[in-house]
Scaffold this motif. Structure first.
Motif, PDB file in Angstrom:
ATOM      1  N   UNK A 110      15.440 -14.093  -6.262  1.00  0.00           N
ATOM      2  CA  UNK A 110      14.012 -14.127  -6.559  1.00  0.00           C
ATOM      3  C   UNK A 110      13.678 -13.495  -7.902  1.00  0.00           C
ATOM      4  N   UNK A 118      16.546   0.950  -5.534  1.00  0.00           N
ATOM      5  CA  UNK A 118      15.592   0.170  -6.309  1.00  0.00           C
ATOM      6  C   UNK A 118      16.365  -0.966  -6.983  1.00  0.00           C
ATOM      7  N   UNK A 162      15.549  -7.585   1.281  1.00  0.00           N
ATOM      8  CA  UNK A 162      14.480  -8.389   0.708  1.00  0.00           C
ATOM      9  C   UNK A 162      14.051  -7.846  -0.646  1.00  0.00           C
ATOM     10  N   UNK A 175      11.326  -7.532  -2.520  1.00  0.00           N
ATOM     11  CA  UNK A 175       9.874  -7.684  -2.436  1.00  0.00           C
ATOM     12  C   UNK A 175       9.234  -7.548  -3.804  1.00  0.00           C
ATOM     13  N   UNK A 176       9.890  -6.869  -4.703  1.00  0.00           N
ATOM     14  CA  UNK A 176       9.404  -6.741  -6.070  1.00  0.00           C
ATOM     15  C   UNK A 176      10.577  -6.791  -7.027  1.00  0.00           C
ATOM     16  N   UNK A 177      10.285  -6.915  -8.310  1.00  0.00           N
ATOM     17  CA  UNK A 177      11.372  -6.990  -9.290  1.00  0.00           C
ATOM     18  C   UNK A 177      12.177  -5.695  -9.325  1.00  0.00           C
ATOM     19  N   UNK A 178      11.523  -4.595  -8.981  1.00  0.00           N
ATOM     20  CA  UNK A 178      12.202  -3.302  -9.061  1.00  0.00           C
ATOM     21  C   UNK A 178      12.319  -2.605  -7.720  1.00  0.00           C
ATOM     22  N   UNK A 179      12.083  -3.346  -6.643  1.00  0.00           N
ATOM     23  CA  UNK A 179      12.106  -2.689  -5.342  1.00  0.00           C
ATOM     24  C   UNK A 179      12.610  -3.639  -4.281  1.00  0.00           C
ATOM     25  N   UNK A 214      13.508  -3.997   0.023  1.00  0.00           N
ATOM     26  CA  UNK A 214      13.180  -3.451   1.329  1.00  0.00           C
ATOM     27  C   UNK A 214      13.948  -4.251   2.364  1.00  0.00           C
TER      28      UNK A 214
END
Lengths: 522, 231
Positions: free
Chosen positions: A333, A407, A496, A498-502, A504
């Protein structure tokens, strides 16, 4: 020929089992000990010797497959297998399908000199021998060859058409054609016993049909079987818009003229894959079963394997189960890579962006220091010699000692971005693979799920379920990473982005790229 | 314009002026010159269609340097003004973090992001090697569980929700939607304070922020008021 040798193999195994003190059994036992001591990742665990395995079916939470000579293999988790109960009708290369609460097993036998054979149906409502419903019933012959016609009626393969619920069987082996007949999905018998079978392919055996996205695929095994490490067995495929064919390969060659796109051949230390069986596991993930004619790590025995089934450009491809290694774990992603949330050190040390005074790292050392002769200076000249990889022991001195958050970041070859993925012995597994631990390379810091459904790196791997990872290849070739369990959680969660830098953990969604990861060699 | 429309317009203008007076929004501000920012003219707004929070109070930039994890953490933990992590300034409030008087400005972006370069340039302030403090208040009609704050920033930034640090992203970076995402958190019923510290090295600087619901979809259904609970 294939069946005769397979039966001989099974006879050897059966004889060894009957005589635990025999030389054969001692040899197998020694071999088993050798496996136990040396195995890292091999094709499945436990008792996996089988020839011509059927498609896997599930009953009461267990996986079952049946092979030539009545071999039955059973597994709770799809990784560790044991020998099950032989059905009353032994024969050659059975296939089994679960339709309308009945398990329909089609078993072939020679009834004279090849190619004179027939395929019999037996059925039961349960494969669990502890169940009172586990009773096989004979239902008679569904296909045969008279020894003269261009067909050898063995090696049945079943398809329940997902479009219309019609049940189809292909069969045949080298003598003449692979043939197609329609069966009654309720009785399992021929819809019309007088109907002329349809010829689909030649020069192969162990055929089976699958359906995907408007195409019928005929997978069949080419090459020679039953010759151990000298077996040329390989699985090939053609496709058609109609179940009755024609089945053309990627070059447009009809399988009835010998065509077939390679699906799986020999590789590594396993030789002669054959007898494909599809294992759909829900959206985005599929596997297939097969046997290898010879597993060199198991003394050349014929063994079961389960591998990822991929799809590319409208064709099935054989994926590979994950093997131990060191990887960067990159999100499909976001394109960013999983890392410990610590302040990274550039490989080679820090330097000023424009090579200014005070540079402390690779750009340091004064004008022209270490630069290649005649190569010019400036900030893009490098240092004129290879920069070694980071030594994690050196760069980790400032890392927190306890649990560290995770991260994601752009991959920069730094130590906290490299992950060793290692099979864990004696921790069980899942279809085709053992559980893995994921640790920062050359450290004990292990990726773990937290009670909050988030991620952390714990100081050391303990074998706890939240530190064991199921890593499945998805049908597009990317990977899904799931902890065996989450503390206090009840449903499976997947890594997952969930963000470019995170990253979960969340419930797997096959329609989203956030659960898809690429494992790259760093 | 009909007489009725004229009366409505005048009434709206009067309401806006009264609100601005009540909330300390000055009638004229250099921020008005920023191409993507405007001064709020209503008591509240809603997030954009894709959930971005558009209304913020931004403090004029503080000189600062360093974008590494350690440098940014040390910078934001330093006390720049009283009630740094608890206060809720009003438009026009002043702070003196470095001796020089800096002003809080209420702004509303016309885009998904808040362009701090536009903000600082419109005010004649530096845009490089600076720290921006921002704060906003979102009002939820009900408690919302398992949401995540999702932000992007140019460059490094640290974020707090109701006083708890929830995100830190570091290094020289550009604004990417949902770059930094918090762990699951709960928004309480009523006012929730979101606070940000954005550190820029050089060049463009901006940020965007929204909440994601439990299914990772943009959270809406709340309002943004720049004030806390009504007394």
């Amino acid at each position: 020929m294939k069946a005769a040798i397979a039966l001989a193999l099974n006879a050897v195994i059966a004889e060894a089992e009957k005589r635990p003190g025999s030389i054969i059994m001692k040899s197998l036992g020694s071999l088993g000990m050798l496996f136990a001591l040396t195995t890292t990742v091999v094709a499945l665990d436990g008792e996996v010797r089988i020839h011509d395995p059927s498609t896997l079916v599930q009953c009461n939470g267990r996986f079952y497959t049946y092979g030539t000579g009545g071999t039955c293999l059973v597994s709770e988790d799809g990784w560790t297998w044991s020998r099950g109960v032989t059905p009353p009708r032994r024969g050659m290369a059975p296939d089994i399908i679960h339709v309308n609460d009945r398990y329909l097993m089609y078993v072939a036998r020679n009834v004279g000199a090849q190619p004179r054979a027939d395929i019999n149906l037996i059925w039961t409502t349960s494969l669990d021998t502890q169940s009172t419903e586990a009773k096989w019933e004979e239902a008679g012959v569904v296909a045969s060859s008279d020894g003269i016609e261009d067909c050898n009626a063995i090696d049945p393969g079943l398809l329940l058409d997902p479009n219309d619920g019609r049940l189809w069987m292909v069969y045949g082996s080298y003598f003449g054609f692979i043939r197609l007949v329609e069966l009654d999905a309720t009785t399992g018998l021929r819809i019309d016993a007088q109907a002329q079978p349809v010829n689909l392919a030649v020069n192969c055996e162990a055929a089976i049909l699958i359906h995907e996205a408007g195409w019928y695929y005929l997978l069949a095994t080419h090459g020679s079987c039953c010759r151990g490490a000298d077996s040329g067995y390989n699985i090939r495929v053609g496709r058609s818009r109609n179940v009755t064919g024609p089945y053309l390969d990627h070059e447009g060659v009809d399988m009835i003229r010998g065509g077939g796109k390679l699906f799986a051949g020999s590789g590594g230390r396993v030789i002669g894959p054959g007898h494909f069986g599809r294992i759909p596991l829900g959206a985005g993930i599929e596997k297939f079963s097969c046997h290898y004619e010879a597993d060199l790590d198991r003394g050349g025995a014929s063994v079961l394997d389960i591998r990822p089934l991929l799809w590319k450009d409208g064709w099935p491809e054989a994926g590979e189960n994950l093997r131990d290694g060191t990887f960067q774990i990159e999100s499909v992603r976001t394109g960013t890579a999983l890392e410990l949330a610590i302040e990274g050190m550039p490989v080679g040390g820090r330097r000023e962006r424009r090579g200014g005074a005070g540079a402390a790292g690779i750009g340091a050392g004064g004008p022209g220091a270490g630069r290649p002769p005649g190569g010019g200076g400036g900030p893009f000249a490098g240092i004129g010699r290879p920069i070694p990889n980071q030594d994690v022991a050196q760069v980790s001195t400032n890392w927190p000692a306890g649990e560290v958050p995770l991260r994601m970041a752009n991959y920069l070859c730094q130590a906290q971005q490299k992950w060793s993925i290692t099979a864990v012995t004696n921790a069980g597994g899942y279809l085709g693979s053992p559980y893995f631990k994921i640790t920062v390379a050359n450290t004990d810091r292990a990726l773990a799920a937290t009670a909050e459904g988030e991620l952390a790196a714990v100081p050391a791997f303990t074998g706890a379920p939240e530190q064991l990872w199921q890593i499945d290849q998805l049908t597009d070739g990317s990977w899904r990473l799931q902890p065996k369990s989450t503390p206090g959680g009840s449903e499976p969660l997947a890594l997952s982005a969930i963000g470019a830098s995170f990253a979960t953990l969340s419930k797997f969604d096959a329609a989203s790229n956030k659960h898809r990861w690429i494992l790259k060699a760093p | 314009m009909t007489p009725r429309h004229r009366i409505l317009s005048l009434t709206s203008l009067a309401v806006a002026v009264l609100w601005m007076a009540g909330h300390g929004v000055r009638a004229a501000d250099g921020v008005a010159n920023a191409p993507t920012l405007k001064q709020p003219t209503s008591t509240e707004c809603v997030p954009s269609s894709d959930g971005f929070i558009r209304r913020w109070l931004i403090l004029e930039p503080i000189p600062a340097g360093g974008l590494t994890d350690g440098a940014v953490q040390a910078l934001v933990k330093k006390v720049h003004f009283p009630d740094q992590f608890t206060g809720l300034p009003k438009d026009g409030d002043k702070a003196s973090p470095t001796g020089a008087e800096l002003v809080w400005h209420a702004v509303e972006t016309t885009e998904y992001n808040v362009n701090l370069f536009h903000f600082a340039r419109a005010l004649g302030k530096p845009t490089s090697n600076v720290l921006f403090w921002g704060v906003t208040v979102i009002h939820c009609p009900e408690e919302v569980k398992d949401v995540r704050l999702a932000i992007g920033s140019n460059a490094a930034s640290v974020w707090w929700v109701n006083g708890s640090e929830v995100i830190g992203i570091y290094g020289d970076r550009q604004t990417i939607i949902d770059d930094g995402v918090s762990k699951r958190l709960t928004l309480k019923k009523g006012a929730n304070i979101v606070r940000a510290a954005v550190v820029n090295g050089g060049g463009a600087t901006d940020f965007c922020a929204r909440f994601l619901d439990a299914n990772d979809r943009p959270l809406k259904g709340f309002s943004v008021r720049l004030v806390g609970e009504s007394k």
